[in-house]
Design a protein around this motif. Structure first.
Motif, short mmCIF file in Angstrom:
data_model
loop_
_atom_site.label_atom_id
_atom_site.label_comp_id
_atom_site.label_asym_id
_atom_site.label_seq_id
_atom_site.Cartn_x
_atom_site.Cartn_y
_atom_site.Cartn_z
N LEU A 1 -49.99 0.49 113.06
CA LEU A 1 -49.32 1.09 113.77
C LEU A 1 -48.41 2.20 114.59
O LEU A 1 -48.18 2.00 115.61
CB LEU A 1 -47.79 -0.01 113.32
N TYR A 2 -48.07 2.93 113.58
CA TYR A 2 -47.89 4.00 112.98
C TYR A 2 -48.78 4.97 114.77
O TYR A 2 -48.05 5.35 115.75
CB TYR A 2 -47.71 5.32 112.44
N GLY A 3 -50.01 4.88 114.26
CA GLY A 3 -51.09 5.40 115.68
C GLY A 3 -50.97 4.81 117.17
O GLY A 3 -50.43 5.29 118.29
N GLY A 4 -51.21 3.34 116.65
CA GLY A 4 -50.68 2.67 118.64
C GLY A 4 -49.26 2.80 118.61
O GLY A 4 -49.07 3.14 120.41
N LEU A 5 -47.93 3.70 118.13
CA LEU A 5 -46.61 4.17 118.72
C LEU A 5 -46.69 5.51 119.58
O LEU A 5 -46.44 5.61 120.08
CB LEU A 5 -45.93 3.62 117.70
N ASN B 1 -42.20 -2.42 107.74
CA ASN B 1 -43.38 -2.18 108.43
C ASN B 1 -41.76 -1.59 109.54
O ASN B 1 -42.80 -1.06 110.44
CB ASN B 1 -44.09 -3.10 109.09
N LEU B 2 -40.38 -1.89 109.71
CA LEU B 2 -39.64 -1.05 110.17
C LEU B 2 -39.61 0.95 109.93
O LEU B 2 -39.00 1.40 110.60
CB LEU B 2 -38.62 -1.92 109.85
N ARG B 3 -40.26 0.71 108.67
CA ARG B 3 -39.60 2.94 109.16
C ARG B 3 -41.33 3.39 109.17
O ARG B 3 -42.00 4.16 107.61
CB ARG B 3 -39.56 2.99 107.44
N PRO B 4 -42.37 3.22 109.89
CA PRO B 4 -43.70 3.93 110.48
C PRO B 4 -43.23 5.45 110.07
O PRO B 4 -44.32 5.79 109.67
CB PRO B 4 -44.23 2.98 111.51
N HIS B 5 -42.00 5.54 110.69
CA HIS B 5 -42.00 6.80 111.09
C HIS B 5 -41.58 7.92 109.81
O HIS B 5 -41.31 9.41 109.30
CB HIS B 5 -41.04 7.43 112.18
N HIS B 6 -41.34 7.33 108.73
CA HIS B 6 -40.50 7.45 106.66
C HIS B 6 -42.03 7.54 106.04
O HIS B 6 -42.01 7.79 104.52
CB HIS B 6 -40.20 6.92 106.75
N VAL B 7 -43.15 6.88 105.81
CA VAL B 7 -44.47 6.89 105.75
C VAL B 7 -45.24 8.03 105.60
O VAL B 7 -45.15 8.83 106.81
CB VAL B 7 -45.31 5.53 105.74
N ALA B 8 -45.74 8.67 105.10
CA ALA B 8 -47.24 9.87 104.81
C ALA B 8 -48.91 8.95 105.03
O ALA B 8 -49.08 7.82 104.16
CB ALA B 8 -47.18 10.23 103.35
N TYR B 9 -49.06 9.50 105.79
CA TYR B 9 -51.26 8.81 106.29
C TYR B 9 -51.62 10.19 105.99
O TYR B 9 -51.40 10.87 106.68
CB TYR B 9 -50.16 8.50 107.53
N CYS C 1 -48.66 -0.21 108.27
CA CYS C 1 -48.22 0.31 109.29
C CYS C 1 -48.72 1.20 109.92
O CYS C 1 -48.69 2.45 110.80
CB CYS C 1 -46.98 0.89 108.20
N ALA C 2 -50.53 1.59 108.79
CA ALA C 2 -51.54 2.98 109.27
C ALA C 2 -51.85 3.01 111.22
O ALA C 2 -51.24 3.32 112.12
CB ALA C 2 -52.38 2.84 108.56
N GLY D 1 -54.83 -3.84 107.48
CA GLY D 1 -54.15 -2.86 108.33
C GLY D 1 -55.16 -1.43 108.19
O GLY D 1 -54.69 -0.61 108.17
N ILE D 2 -56.16 -1.54 106.34
CA ILE D 2 -56.88 -0.40 106.08
C ILE D 2 -57.92 -1.51 105.54
O ILE D 2 -58.00 -2.33 104.68
CB ILE D 2 -55.68 0.23 104.82
#
Ligand SMILES: C[S@@+](CC[C@H](N)C(=O)[O-])C[C@H]1O[C@@H](n2cnc3c(N)ncnc32)[C@H](O)[C@@H]1O
Length: 359
Positions: free
Chosen positions: A124-128, A159-167, A121-122, A348-349
């Protein structure tokens, strides 16, 4: 051949999972001797390298441990409170391998590797964030696009909720949802080429998989858990948190092959929304026919994309050109953008942001 694939899989775990490395190295030796591993793997002798038979074996053995069927072996598995004693691992594995030979053979034959890794997700979030902002710039807009996320090979959909994760970044800032039950430390070198003060707005998400995993069931959760290397407690805890998040925010993964499913979802373009097709660590498992069909479906949708209904492809996959390290790659239509955004490890990390052209 199988023994070589097991030895290669053991090598792939070096420095990261001494437990899995040792199990697979011992199993490779056992295969060469025609021991119990050969009986367990009967029927899988001609499996493609990309289907990673060694990881399917390690996952099936881990599942026996999680189910409480292998008490002698469980002593070595940190995922159930054990402590590895590598020189004794194989002799403690043998009773369970002998008792459950048929069950292991059945499970290994019936499954694909389904490491549904929330750490992805990390990137993915940056890429989005990059995709939403670059598509907007290309269309002459001030405000980033909202995103509709379509994931092929979504497995359990973690990985369908990248906006609901804290980075949680190393400079003290937190991106995404700071109140999330799933907190990732992305270990980024550099930053995504985007304004990180903008929040990602996801207005739709859907996923498909040939063998979707229903994470609302105990069976589904056990299945995904079995593929986490048992001595990687960080990843083990991350999966628990991701499963909790999924329970609070369920998304059903459709049972379908990628190309047909994409064709159906891409037929409907949404105005003022960026549609993003995403896949991570899927391509090696996809049949040649589905690869060709998937490319054709995407090319067709790309040709129809407009500045108000743009389309992006975002993938996180290993690349031969960079020694099978994992690259995050982005294409946007009709903007004509094609970039490699950076490189990381398979889970991913950590990840290094470094933009180069994607040829
Ligand atoms: C290693 S898992 C990766 C899961 C997820 N993408 C992630 O990164 O956590 C690969 C998944 O791809 C799926 N898969 C393989 N070929 C597929 C196809 N043609 N269509 C849809 N899913 C496919 C498999 O069933 C499996 O769940």
């Amino acid at each position: 051949m199988l023994a070589e694939l097991f030895a290669a899989a053991a090598h792939g775990c070096r420095d990261r999972s001494p437990l899995t490395q040792r199990l697979l190295a011992d199993a490779a030796d056992d295969l060469s001797r025609g021991g119990v591993t050969a009986r367990i793997m009967a029927g899988a002798e001609r499996d493609r390298e990309g289907s990673v038979p060694g990881l399917r074996f390690a996952g099936a053995v881990h599942r026996l441990v999680l189910e409480g069927r292998a008490p002698a072996l469980a002593k070595h598995y940190p995922s159930v409170g054990g402590q590895p004693d590598l020189p004794r691992l194989w002799e403690d594995a043998l009773p369970a391998l002998n008792e459950y030979t048929a069950l292991l053979r059945h499970r290994i034959g019936a499954t694909v590797v389904q490491t549904n890794e929330p750490g992805r997700c990390a990137p993915l979030y940056g890429g989005l964030l990059v995709a939403a902002q670059e598509a907007a710039k290309a269309a002459g807009r001030q405000v980033p696009f909202c995103v509709r996320l379509l994931e092929v090979g979504a497995s359990g959909g973690l990985n369908l909720r990248p906006h609901h994760v804290a980075y949680r970044l190393d400079d003290g800032t937190t991106l995404g949802d700071p109140g999330s039950t799933l907190v990732l430390d992305p270990e980024w070198t550099g930053r995504p080429p985007a304004d990180l003060t903008h929040r990602l707005r996801v207005v739709g998400r859907a996923g498909c998989d040939l063998q979707p995993v229903d994470v609302s069931t105990e069976d589904g959760r056990l299945h995904l858990s079995s593929f986490v290397w048992a001595d990687q407690l960080n990843r083990w805890n991350r999966l628990r948190d991701a499963l909790d998040l999924a329970a609070a925010d369920p998304v059903k993964v459709d049972r379908a092959a990628g190309p047909e499913w994409l064709a159906k979802h891409l037929a409907r373009a949404e105005r003022d929304v960026l549609t993003v097709v995403w896949h991570s660590v899927v391509w090696q498992y996809v049949s040649p026919a589905d690869r060709a069909m998937g490319r054709a479906v995407l090319a067709d949708a790309a040709a129809k994309a407009t500045p108000t209904t743009p389309l992006a492809l975002l993938v996180f996959e290993p690349r031969r050109e960079i020694d099978y390290r994992f690259a995050l790659m982005l294409k946007i239509w009709p903007a004509g953008i094609s970039l490699c955004l950076g490189v990381g490890v398979g889970h991913g990390i950590p990840f290094t942001w470094d933009v180069t052209p994607w040829e």
